[in-house]
Design a protein around this motif. Structure first.
Motif, short mmCIF file in Angstrom:
data_model
loop_
_atom_site.label_atom_id
_atom_site.label_comp_id
_atom_site.label_asym_id
_atom_site.label_seq_id
_atom_site.Cartn_x
_atom_site.Cartn_y
_atom_site.Cartn_z
N SER A 153 4.30 6.23 -6.46
CA SER A 153 3.51 6.78 -5.08
C SER A 153 2.63 7.99 -5.81
O SER A 153 1.45 8.34 -5.58
CB SER A 153 4.55 7.39 -4.04
N GLU A 154 3.28 8.92 -6.92
CA GLU A 154 2.20 9.85 -7.45
C GLU A 154 1.04 9.14 -8.09
O GLU A 154 -0.04 9.72 -7.97
CB GLU A 154 3.18 10.16 -8.46
N VAL A 155 1.19 8.23 -8.80
CA VAL A 155 0.07 7.47 -9.43
C VAL A 155 -1.06 7.17 -8.44
O VAL A 155 -2.16 7.48 -8.67
CB VAL A 155 0.51 6.55 -10.53
N LEU A 156 -0.35 6.34 -7.57
CA LEU A 156 -1.39 6.00 -6.36
C LEU A 156 -2.12 7.23 -5.79
O LEU A 156 -3.22 7.09 -5.36
CB LEU A 156 -0.63 5.18 -5.35
N HIS A 157 -1.39 8.11 -5.50
CA HIS A 157 -1.94 9.41 -4.82
C HIS A 157 -2.88 9.99 -5.74
O HIS A 157 -4.09 10.20 -5.42
CB HIS A 157 -1.11 10.38 -4.60
N LEU A 158 -2.59 9.92 -7.07
CA LEU A 158 -3.67 10.56 -7.82
C LEU A 158 -4.73 9.62 -8.03
O LEU A 158 -6.12 10.24 -8.16
CB LEU A 158 -2.99 10.23 -9.36
N LEU A 159 -4.52 8.42 -8.04
CA LEU A 159 -5.79 7.51 -8.05
C LEU A 159 -6.66 7.63 -6.85
O LEU A 159 -7.83 7.67 -6.84
CB LEU A 159 -5.32 5.97 -8.00
N PRO A 169 0.81 -1.26 0.01
CA PRO A 169 0.09 -0.06 0.02
C PRO A 169 0.85 1.31 0.01
O PRO A 169 1.78 1.21 0.65
CB PRO A 169 -0.80 -0.09 1.31
N ILE A 170 0.41 2.32 -0.54
CA ILE A 170 1.00 3.46 -0.93
C ILE A 170 1.70 4.00 0.29
O ILE A 170 2.74 4.57 0.28
CB ILE A 170 -0.05 4.41 -1.50
N GLU A 171 1.16 3.84 1.56
CA GLU A 171 1.80 4.60 2.63
C GLU A 171 3.19 4.01 3.09
O GLU A 171 4.04 4.76 3.70
CB GLU A 171 0.94 4.60 3.93
N GLU A 172 3.18 2.61 2.70
CA GLU A 172 4.53 1.87 2.99
C GLU A 172 5.64 1.97 2.27
O GLU A 172 6.73 1.47 2.27
CB GLU A 172 4.20 0.73 3.42
#
Lengths: 343, 343
Positions: free
Chosen positions: B224-230, B192-195
């Motif tokens: 992490s950018e993509v995941l944040h964007l998602l 997951p993104i946070e980790e």
DNA sequence: CTTTAGCACTCAGAGGATCAGAGTGCTAAA
DNA sequence: TTTAGCACTCTGATCCTCTGAGTGCTAAAG
């Protein structure tokens, strides 16, 4: 045949267009004399205006209203008369700044550029993806995501990246994926679309074994579809609703008709395409063949990507448009974009 | 406190809403009696209407005009009164048919679905990309396109595929690319993104050698950018101009305000989000907190992708909207889409 | 020959005034 | 409780008038 207009007529025409662009109201002789602060009388201007109307540069909505420029009038204006608009220092910079963040995703960048042009000009913007002649696939990649699904990624010669998920009817080993990868890159890269034939596929299958043929076929199908799609050059319309800023489109059906007309056309044939001699093309009002565009103008320009592909950017707006400002900003933005992409 | 309305009041309210949806004109007592073809007199209806107004279900633009439903009135209508709209055989099928061609490209499919909903309902449509809880990267791929440029591709757990071109400051060998690939997939998938922390990056570098660290860092940043964007769940607005079909938005600024308001918000907080108990959520007129949406209604529903991620689809329109038809079509389309994605 | 002042003329659009009709609320009878 | 009847209200359509911007033409001035 066609006589050159006298300098004074030109100045009067220019004044009328300038005024009309600002006010959106028919321009009278009085307004012209004020704008040209030469000591010419309104009666003289009236005579000249009557003449200009006879020559087709002006139109009169009704007797005893002022004059409005015709398409021909605008044409002369943009070709010869209008002031060059000088951009202020930061007008474009911010936009380009922020777009540079997007650099990595060429696809995304296209629409993003459209958005910015729309914002910059306060008009709907048109963006067409960059394509070079003889586009081909530069690199294939097959990515296995699980047992029987793979992602096909392809990078075209102009750096566009496209992907697609494929679910297969059977599981696939890592080895097979590697084989497919190798086969694809060995036989199908840098080949123009027309030459992606069955013969080649058969040949590749022979060399690499039949098991992977399903992927191969899928990949080739995909590739040719993507390339065809690229050739078609999709048109993206951004900031459509900005058309409502202009009173000439407040009448119910009008804005709809215009926007639908652009959204529905999926060829770029109806756009004024820039070339070397005319880096900024402007098509004014009735110069448009398509009916709903008859009281709109389109300005188009182009930019180049690092790979030499040419993308298009432009705006649509009312015939009464601030051609100087809009085309300056558009051109500048496209230039900055080219610089950015090529640095 | 709140008394249940009599059956007759409900029927009258229903008749008024039905009529108003059709005609966009305030509804008088006469029209109601005609619509309810029971033998009730207009005087009686008048009394009931006065009552309904007192209770807040109706509004009167001015004395001696008919009544118009209030948000509360519409609310009761959609919750209890409206007819179920029965879809005709082919209403949705064609759309779903054509979207199935797009199956391979989930990203594209999102906006395409929006387009279709807009067409189906003749209103602007809202599409939000599907996201599941705890989105992570499922697969990385580094593709070398030439000496010193690579394409990073990542596939998320919900099958979204994102890519980016990276130009490096140094050439890269095939071996290094393979190493980077391996390292990324070994250490950074399904996390997951946070980790995605520096610690992990350091660890991966240790195991794989420092040379590839630049790619690793770029990839992780990108991921992490993509995941944040998602997570941000972009809102796509399609068919915006269709709002102009509705006379209530013909006033100059109004349509603009509405559309801008939706386009500008980049959170989904202002949308009525469906949940298990309410698969179709409707937010009516003044129920919207945001001012420009006060005389619009929003209907939202959801669909599920194969990976269990939830995407949103919806429409915006005038408060006077054919709730029955629109929500039926919307829901049906979303359901078909789910089926398609999960088959 | 060109420019300009002057003037009569035209016409759209703004601002009333009028009026019909749709719709209401109330009252009183059924 | 329902309904017929009626007086009342108010909008929107229609028509009129009138103002003012703008024109074209004429005749004088440069």
């Amino acid at each position: 045949m066609k006589l050159e207009l006298s300098e004074r007529k030109k100045q009067i025409l220019k004044a009328i267009v300038d005024d009309y662009i600002q006010t959106a109201e028919p321009v009278g002789s009085k307004a012209v004399t004020l704008r040209l602060n030469t000591n010419i009388s309104s009666a003289t201007v009236r005579n000249e205006m009557a003449e200009l109307e006879r020559l087709g540069y002006l139109e009169q909505p009704h007797t005893s209203a002022g004059r409005v420029p015709s398409s021909l009038g605008y044409r002369l204006y943009v070709d010869e008369l209008m002031n060059r608009y000088t951009l202020t220092r930061h007008e474009i910079e911010d936009a380009v700044q922020s777009i540079s963040l997007r650099m990595g995703e060429l696809d995304r960048l296209i629409t993003e550029a459209g958005r910015m042009v729309s914002e910059l000009t306060n008009q709907p913007a048109i963006a067409v993806s960059p394509v070079s002649e003889g586009e081909a696939v530069r690199r294939f990649e097959v990515i296995r995501v699980d047992e029987s699904t793979v992602v096909l990624v392809l990078v075209t010669t102009s750096d566009l990246i496209k992907n697609r998920i494929c679910r297969l009817n059977f599981p696939l080993s890592d080895l097979e994926v590697t084989a497919a990868n190798r086969a694809l890159n060995a036989h199908f890269t840098n080949i123009p679309i027309e030459e992606l034939t069955d013969v080649r596929i058969a040949q590749a299958e022979n060399e690499s074994g039949m098991e992977i043929s399903e992927i191969l076929v899928a990949a080739i199908d995909f590739a040719s579809e993507v390339l065809h799609l690229l050739m078609r050059r999709d048109i993206y319309l951004s900031g459509a609703s900005r058309i409502l800023n202009y009173p000439e489109f407040h009448e119910p059906g009008k804005a709809m008709a215009l926007l639908e007309c652009i959204a529905d056309h999926n060829t770029i044939d109806f756009l004024p395409l820039p070339d070397e001699r005319h880096p900024v093309r402007i098509r004014i009002g009735t110069e448009n063949r398509i009916a709903p565009l008859r009281d709109a103008s389109i300005i188009m320009t182009s930019y180049k990507t690092a790979k030499g592909a040419t993308g298009l950017l432009g705006v649509v707006g009312p015939t009464r448009m601030d051609y100087a400002k809009v085309s300056a900003r558009l051109k500048r933005f496209a230039d900055e974009l080219s610089d950015l992409l090529n640095s």
